[in-house]
Design an enzyme around this catalytic site. Structure first.
Site, PDB file in Angstrom:
ATOM      1  N   ALA A 241       0.821  -1.206   0.000  1.00  0.00           N
ATOM      2  CA  ALA A 241       0.000   0.000   0.000  1.00  0.00           C
ATOM      3  C   ALA A 241       0.860   1.264   0.000  1.00  0.00           C
ATOM      4  CB  ALA A 241      -0.930  -0.011   1.212  1.00  0.00           C
ATOM      5  N   HIS A 242       0.189   2.405  -0.052  1.00  0.00           N
ATOM      6  CA  HIS A 242       0.882   3.691  -0.180  1.00  0.00           C
ATOM      7  C   HIS A 242       1.839   3.963   0.986  1.00  0.00           C
ATOM      8  CE1 HIS A 242      -3.089   5.437   1.659  1.00  0.00           C
ATOM      9  NE2 HIS A 242      -2.342   4.900   2.593  1.00  0.00           N
ATOM     10  N   ASN A 243       2.976   4.534   0.631  1.00  0.00           N
ATOM     11  CA  ASN A 243       4.006   5.007   1.577  1.00  0.00           C
ATOM     12  C   ASN A 243       4.783   3.896   2.269  1.00  0.00           C
ATOM     13  OD1 ASN A 243       2.875   7.595   1.068  1.00  0.00           O
ATOM     14  ND2 ASN A 243       1.525   7.397   2.834  1.00  0.00           N
TER      15      ASN A 243
END
Length: 325
Positions: A241-243
């Site tokens: 997922a993001h980051n």
């Protein structure tokens, strides 16, 4: 790797962005960055006490935060006080980066021009966007889409049916068939029966000698970037997922899922179908058993297993006790 942004940006001042706030130190916002990487012309945000130490050291020019958290931020930083930090941040990002909340189709895509990429081998029906850079001796499989401004290093093998956007790939990277890399993450803010989309202005950065097996999905960062360190291998159907930041020399088995903004050290092994919750820190040389659910930070050199994941020795004791009952 070279710093690059994939999204068009409006040059707005703090007063233009925060029309209803009293701004003492006005400046044109260079970018929106996390607390630890923001510079004196950047805007940052502080919404969780977990990041108190970062807030105290931030070099940002301005920070979106709450009344109860402003005391942790250096005096020189302009403070924008709001009730809901992430909601305000979503509105700000939409103002500055108007096209980052939805993955719009790339209308610059065209059939790969082999004369332009003389040392690259293309399969059938490969589409390439504007300003794409592909290193020497790279192979691109059939029906793959490489969107505008993507950079792919030398001696890479990109499988068939891949979609790559908002991404920088190092050298000798392998992505097997049907991977999707660089798409917007699962980011929104539910409020009053409506979901407010959270723009994702980050990118995916993949280091040298990484291998990504079939069907993996890797979301770009929201405000930060998603990173995969050198010589890390992902098995089939891994979701990042993001980051998320994954270190060097990691081995991640099939169907492992990472929630947003977690950090994984180097030399980490994760068994199949394990789940990593968001905003966690997993240390170096950690081993996580298959099917585990990680819901808290893990220190260096630990072996954990179970749901919730505990030290392997404790897991064995617990299961021995259950089996003896």
């Amino acid at each position: 790797m070279k710093s690059i942004s994939f999204f068009s940006k409006k040059n707005l001042s703090l007063r233009e962005i925060f029309l209803n706030s009293k701004i003492n130190k006005n400046f044109i916002v260079n970018d929106v960055k996390p607390l630890d990487t923001a510079k004196n012309k950047d805007l940052t945000f502080f919404d969780s006490i977990k990041y108190k130490s970062m807030a105290a050291k931030t070099a940002a020019g301005a920070c979106i935060t709450t009344k109860s958290f402003e005391k942790f931020i250096p005096a020189k930083v302009e403070k924008i006080i709001v009730k809901n930090v992430l909601l305000e941040l979503a509105h700000v990002l939409k103002k500055i980066y108007s096209n980052a909340d939805i993955d719009y189709p790339d209308f610059t895509l065209k059939k790969a021009i082999k004369k332009k990429y003389k040392t690259v081998k293309f399969g059938n029906n490969v589409l390439v966007g504007k300003n794409v850079k592909i290193g020497n001796n790279t192979v691109i499989g059939s029906n793959t889409i490489i969107e505008k401004n993507v950079i792919i290093g030398k001696n890479c093998i990109i499988g068939s049916g891949n979609i790559i956007k908002n991404t920088l790939l190092g050298d000798r990277v392998v992505t097997q068939d049907n991977c999707k890399i660089g798409q917007k993450g699962f980011g929104f803010i539910p409020i009053k029966g409506k979901n407010i989309k959270f723009p994702h202005i980050g990118k995916v950065i993949i280091g040298n000698d990484v291998e990504i097996a079939s069907g993996c999905t890797i979301d770009r960062g929201s405000v930060d970037d998603t990173l995969i360190g050198k010589n890390t291998y992902l098995d089939n159907q891994v979701h990042i997922a993001h980051n998320v930041k994954i270190g060097d020399n990691c081995m991640i088995a099939g169907q492992v899922g990472f929630a947003g903004s977690s950090t994984v050290g180097s030399n980490v092994s994760i068994g199949g179908q394990a789940g990593i919750s968001g905003h966690l820190k997993i240390g170096n040389n950690v081993k996580i058993g298959g099917g585990s659910g990680v819901v808290k930070d893990i220190e260096d050199n630990q072996i954990v297993m179970g749901y919730p994941a505990v030290k392997f020795r404790d897991f064995l004791k617990k299961n021995k006790k259950i089996n003896n009952e």
